[in-house]
Structures are given as C-alpha cells and as structure tokens.
Design a protein around this motif. Structure first.
Motif, short mmCIF file in Angstrom:
data_model
loop_
_atom_site.label_atom_id
_atom_site.label_comp_id
_atom_site.label_asym_id
_atom_site.label_seq_id
_atom_site.Cartn_x
_atom_site.Cartn_y
_atom_site.Cartn_z
N VAL A 1 -3.51 0.71 -9.05
CA VAL A 1 -3.57 2.11 -8.63
C VAL A 1 -4.99 2.63 -8.81
CG1 VAL A 1 -2.73 4.45 -9.10
CG2 VAL A 1 -1.14 2.51 -9.19
N LEU A 2 -5.53 3.26 -7.76
CA LEU A 2 -6.91 3.73 -7.75
C LEU A 2 -6.95 5.24 -7.49
CD1 LEU A 2 -8.51 0.99 -5.45
CD2 LEU A 2 -8.02 0.85 -7.90
N SER A 3 -7.91 5.91 -8.14
CA SER A 3 -8.18 7.32 -7.89
C SER A 3 -9.58 7.43 -7.29
CB SER A 3 -8.08 8.11 -9.19
OG SER A 3 -8.48 9.46 -8.98
N ARG A 4 -9.67 8.06 -6.10
CA ARG A 4 -10.95 8.15 -5.40
C ARG A 4 -11.16 9.55 -4.83
NH1 ARG A 4 -11.29 3.84 -0.75
NH2 ARG A 4 -9.08 4.27 -0.41
N PRO A 5 -12.42 9.95 -4.60
CA PRO A 5 -12.68 11.24 -3.96
C PRO A 5 -12.14 11.28 -2.54
CG PRO A 5 -14.66 10.39 -5.02
CD PRO A 5 -13.67 9.28 -5.03
N GLU B 1 0.02 11.42 -14.57
CA GLU B 1 0.22 10.34 -13.61
C GLU B 1 -1.10 9.83 -13.06
OE1 GLU B 1 3.04 8.68 -12.71
OE2 GLU B 1 3.90 9.76 -14.41
N TRP B 2 -2.01 10.73 -12.80
CA TRP B 2 -3.34 10.33 -12.32
C TRP B 2 -4.08 9.53 -13.38
CZ3 TRP B 2 -5.91 11.78 -7.64
CH2 TRP B 2 -5.11 12.52 -6.75
N GLN B 3 -3.86 9.86 -14.63
CA GLN B 3 -4.56 9.16 -15.72
C GLN B 3 -4.07 7.73 -15.89
OE1 GLN B 3 -3.83 11.86 -18.96
NE2 GLN B 3 -5.21 13.43 -18.11
N ARG B 4 -2.98 7.38 -15.23
CA ARG B 4 -2.46 6.01 -15.30
C ARG B 4 -3.21 5.07 -14.35
NH1 ARG B 4 3.12 5.77 -17.00
NH2 ARG B 4 3.56 4.28 -15.35
N ALA B 5 -4.10 5.59 -13.52
CA ALA B 5 -4.83 4.77 -12.55
C ALA B 5 -5.59 3.65 -13.25
CB ALA B 5 -5.80 5.63 -11.75
N HIS B 6 -5.56 2.47 -12.63
CA HIS B 6 -6.29 1.33 -13.19
C HIS B 6 -7.80 1.47 -13.01
CE1 HIS B 6 -2.23 -0.35 -12.33
NE2 HIS B 6 -2.43 -0.98 -13.47
N TYR C 1 0.84 -1.21 0.00
CA TYR C 1 0.00 0.00 0.00
C TYR C 1 0.87 1.25 0.00
CZ TYR C 1 -2.97 3.86 1.10
OH TYR C 1 -3.59 5.07 1.03
N GLU C 2 0.43 2.28 -0.73
CA GLU C 2 1.01 3.62 -0.61
C GLU C 2 0.02 4.66 -1.10
OE1 GLU C 2 4.31 4.65 -3.19
OE2 GLU C 2 3.78 3.02 -4.56
N LEU C 3 0.05 5.81 -0.45
CA LEU C 3 -0.66 6.99 -0.93
C LEU C 3 0.30 7.71 -1.86
CD1 LEU C 3 -3.09 8.93 -0.88
CD2 LEU C 3 -2.02 10.07 1.07
N ILE C 4 0.01 7.67 -3.15
CA ILE C 4 0.91 8.23 -4.15
C ILE C 4 0.80 9.75 -4.21
CG2 ILE C 4 1.48 8.24 -6.61
CD1 ILE C 4 0.29 5.38 -6.72
N ASP C 5 -0.44 10.24 -4.25
CA ASP C 5 -0.65 11.69 -4.37
C ASP C 5 -2.02 12.03 -3.81
OD1 ASP C 5 -0.09 14.31 -5.00
OD2 ASP C 5 -0.42 14.10 -7.16
N SER C 6 -2.24 13.32 -3.57
CA SER C 6 -3.54 13.80 -3.10
C SER C 6 -3.70 15.25 -3.54
CB SER C 6 -3.65 13.68 -1.57
OG SER C 6 -2.64 14.45 -0.93
N GLY C 7 -4.94 15.68 -3.71
CA GLY C 7 -5.22 17.05 -4.11
C GLY C 7 -6.44 17.13 -5.01
N ASN C 8 -6.98 18.34 -5.14
CA ASN C 8 -8.20 18.55 -5.93
C ASN C 8 -9.32 17.63 -5.46
OD1 ASN C 8 -7.07 20.58 -7.43
ND2 ASN C 8 -6.68 19.31 -9.25
N PHE C 9 -9.38 17.40 -4.13
CA PHE C 9 -10.42 16.58 -3.51
C PHE C 9 -10.38 15.13 -3.99
CE2 PHE C 9 -11.87 20.99 -3.82
CZ PHE C 9 -12.03 21.29 -2.47
N GLN C 10 -9.17 14.65 -4.30
CA GLN C 10 -8.97 13.28 -4.74
C GLN C 10 -7.74 12.69 -4.05
OE1 GLN C 10 -10.89 11.65 -7.32
NE2 GLN C 10 -12.24 13.42 -7.19
#
Length: 297
Positions: A31-35, A49-54, A13-22
């Motif tokens: 890799v997941l992108s969530r609110p 990089e965010w667009q690479r999320a599965h 597990y890792e938190l890769i990035d955060s911002g823009n309420f995501q």
C-alpha cells in the motif's frame, strides 16, 4: 460521444482512498501513499488507515506540483521493486515490474486499463493482417504490451532510455517479444515518418505537459499538440485504423481535445469516444486522471 472510463475490478490494484491532495493505493501486496493534486476533498478513511501504508512519498521542500520530486519513506519489509499481475477475461495477461521513483511514480498508470482493453480488442480484430502500431510517449509500455499481446507489429517510442529498459523488462515478464524500441524525440520522429510515407493501423499518444527529448529537444503540450496531431493524421491508415490519445495536463479539458480532434480527424473519427478517465476509491469518490479520445473504423 462523451463518456467516462474507469478501471474494471483488478485483484492486484485498488484505489483505497483519496483526499487532502493525496491518494492511497494498493499495488499487489503493498500500500502506497502519494501526492495527488486533484484530490481536493477530505479523505474517507481515518488517518490511522493512511499510516498503515508501506511507503509514503513526500515532496521535496520547495518542489512544485509539476516536478513532484521528493523521496519515499519506507516501512520495514517494503520492497523497492516488485511485480504485479494483470489479467482480463478477454485473454489479455500481462505482468509489470514496479519501483519507487524520485518523482512519485511507480512505473504504471492503472487508470489506463480501459484503454489497454480497447487496444487489445482493436488489434485482435486486425490480427490476421499483423497491424502496425506506433506508441508514442510510451513510458513503461502498458499500451505497447496490450497491442503486442494481440499480435501487432509494435514500435515503442520514448525519449528516456531507462524507461525503455523498464518497458522491455515488462515485456519479458509478460512472456512477450518482438517489440521495436526507439529512444527518440516523438515530434521529430513523426516528422520523418510522414516524409517517408509510412502508415500505421494503430496510433497511441500519451504526451506529457512538458518534457525533453534525448538530445534536449523541448516538448511543450500547448505549443506543439496541434501540429503533432496534424502530423499523426498523415500516418494513420485511412482504410483501417484505431487511435488512442490521453492528456494528463489539468489545463486541457475534454472540450479542448474534442475541438482538436473534430478539426483534424473529422474524416476518420466519425464515432469518436471522448471524455475523462477516473479511478473510484472505497468512499465512492471519483478521482479524475486525465482526458482521452479514441476511435476506430
């Protein structure tokens, strides 16, 4: 003692990035992108990089931040269920089955890692006596499994039957057994346990801001937390105990929780640890994910 807790290094597990309420996270190979309503800053990484999320979760139009209902957009090859491992130097080894729910959750709250370690350590200290542990609002059972792996007699209580099935899958994947599963309204169950005069050496609470019991019972944190904590005090073994509570509601600061615990548990928790839980991303931003209090004698 006021403190901040965060997850120690964890290969799966890792938190890769955060911002823009995501938030952008890796669970195992995916890799997941969530609110994330508290990520009010700009992301550290570029949009590419965010667009690479599965898998990316999109909230339903008109849905509010409390319900978080929506849907996942999946890239080819993204599994709807998969298993990750959790292993710590102290000997705690667990496995969790993850899945993509319609409420953005995946079946795990990784920020609870420091509390799982606390529960495991405190239970091990009492292992010879096989301590009784009650985990309420227990979800998919990370805390339940930490206590059981250390030898506790564990009761896992959640009002949602499907969630208990999920927790049982995690137990079996972790090569554990012997957990007592209850589909109950936590408030009513604790009331009955107090009347029965039962005591526990470990209490774990993870109450939501609001929820429903299996028979439609209403849970509202601000209305019932004070009384719930008073009832739980009656269940706690005064001679031998540990205690963990988490609150995720944005409106409940650590100071509110500290006032409650000081008023209700002063005879027990003279060395209370209280504060905030967070995850740190690769840009070194600290994402707050709730408040906690824990103590042991």
């Amino acid at each position: 003692m006021y403190s901040f807790l965060t997850t120690s290094p964890w290969p799966d597990y890792e938190l890769i990035d955060s911002g823009n309420f995501q938030k952008l996270e890796r669970f195992g190979r995916y890799v997941l992108s969530r609110p994330e309503p508290q990520a009010v800053w700009d992301p550290h990484l570029p949009a590419s990089e965010w667009q690479r999320a599965h898998a990316t979760f999109t909230r339903e139009k008109g849905a509010n931040a409390a319900t978080e209902r929506g849907q996942w957009k999946l890239k080819p090859g993204m599994a709807e269920q998969w298993v990750i491992s959790y292993e710590r130097p102290d000997g705690l080894k667990l496995r969790f089955r993850l899945g993509l729910s319609s409420f953005k959750h995946v079946g795990l709250f990784p920020e609870q890692d420091p509390n799982w370690q606390f529960i495991y350590e405190q239970t091990q200290k009492r292992r010879a006596a096989k301590p009784r542990v009650l985990n309420m609002f227990a979800y998919t059972g990370g805390a339940t499994l930490a206590a059981r792996a250390a030898g506790a007699d564990v009761t896992h209580l959640d009002s949602v039957k499907q969630v208990n099935f999920w927790a049982r899958d995690n137990m079996e994947a972790s090569n554990l057994d012997g957990v007592r599963w209850l589909v109950e309204d936590a408030f009513k169950y604790v009331q009955r346990e107090v009347k029965r005069g039962n005591k526990y050496q470990g209490l774990i609470l993870d109450p939501p801001a609001y929820g429903r019991g299996p028979n439609g019972e209403k849970w509202q944190l601000e209305d019932q937390l004070n009384e719930m904590l008073k009832l739980c005090r009656e269940l706690l073994d005064p001679e031998d105990h540990f205690y963990v509570i988490n609150l995720y509601s944005i409106g409940f600061s650590a100071l509110i929780l500290d006032n409650l615990m000081e008023t209700i548990y002063a005879p027990f928790g003279k060395q209370r640890e209280i504060g905030e839980i967070y995850l740190q991303d690769q840009g070194l931003r600290k994402l707050p994910l709730g408040t906690f209090c824990r103590f042991a004698n």
